[in-house]
Design an enzyme around this catalytic site. Structure first.
Site, PDB file in Angstrom:
ATOM      1  N   HIS A  31      50.222 -60.643-140.333  1.00 54.14           N
ATOM      2  CA  HIS A  31      50.465 -61.508-139.171  1.00 54.14           C
ATOM      3  C   HIS A  31      50.559 -60.538-137.997  1.00 54.14           C
ATOM      4  O   HIS A  31      51.441 -59.658-137.994  1.00 54.14           O
ATOM      5  CB  HIS A  31      51.763 -62.316-139.371  1.00 54.14           C
ATOM      6  CG  HIS A  31      52.123 -63.232-138.241  1.00 54.14           C
ATOM      7  ND1 HIS A  31      52.488 -64.561-138.435  1.00 54.14           N
ATOM      8  CD2 HIS A  31      52.200 -63.026-136.900  1.00 54.14           C
ATOM      9  CE1 HIS A  31      52.766 -65.131-137.269  1.00 54.14           C
ATOM     10  NE2 HIS A  31      52.607 -64.211-136.324  1.00 54.14           N
ATOM     11  N   HIS A  37      51.180 -58.048-135.263  1.00 56.94           N
ATOM     12  CA  HIS A  37      52.448 -57.596-134.688  1.00 56.94           C
ATOM     13  C   HIS A  37      52.240 -56.260-133.999  1.00 56.94           C
ATOM     14  O   HIS A  37      51.416 -55.448-134.411  1.00 56.94           O
ATOM     15  CB  HIS A  37      53.535 -57.495-135.759  1.00 56.94           C
ATOM     16  CG  HIS A  37      53.154 -56.680-136.963  1.00 56.94           C
ATOM     17  ND1 HIS A  37      52.402 -57.195-138.003  1.00 56.94           N
ATOM     18  CD2 HIS A  37      53.400 -55.394-137.285  1.00 56.94           C
ATOM     19  CE1 HIS A  37      52.221 -56.260-138.920  1.00 56.94           C
ATOM     20  NE2 HIS A  37      52.804 -55.143-138.500  1.00 56.94           N
TER      21      HIS A  37
END
Ligand code: 5GP
Ligand code: ZN
Length: 114
Positions: free
Chosen positions: A98, A100
């Protein structure tokens, strides 16, 4: 994404030390800090990595970097310096899929990047 750990943080389903939150972005302390300041800044919507960022996400990415800059100042590293990293895929060392951005600072960081 139901089995994504950072989506669970976004949804406050698992605890984290949140340092910033708005409608589209959230920032929290890394659970295993590599420097005195180690924050993760992420979009709330599940984007796997930089490769998956679409043209319509350009505004979001700009705002994300503004949050990184603001947090660097708030956490006292704007003047001393800091590092911003996003790892992509296997060779990039990405563990959590995800998107980041790591914000690292508060000490002299190593020079070895690769
Ligand atoms: P990557 O290697 O994917 O770029 O970095 C993932 C980062 O997420 C690591 O620095 C790791 O310590 C952090 N991390 C993994 N799981 C959690 C978690 O559940 N909570 C928090 N706060 N950080 C996490
Ligand atoms: Zn996710």
């Amino acid at each position: 994404m139901s089995d994504c750990i950072f989506c669970k943080i976004v949804n406050h389903e698992i605890p984290s030390e949140v340092v910033y939150e708005d409608q589209d972005l959230i920032a929290f302390k890394d659970i295993a800090p590599l420097a005195p300041v180690h924050l993760l800044v992420i979009p709330k919507k599940h984007i796997k990595d930089l490769n998956e960022v679409a043209v319509e996400d350009e505004g979001l990415m700009g705002r994300l970097l503004s949050v990184v800059k603001k947090l660097a100042a708030e956490h006292g590293v704007a003047e001393s310096g800091y590092r911003v990293i996003t790892n992509i895929g296997s060779d990039g060392g990405q563990v959590v899929p995800h998107l980041h951005f790591h914000l690292l600072g508060g000490q002299k960081l190593g020079t070895k990047l690769g």
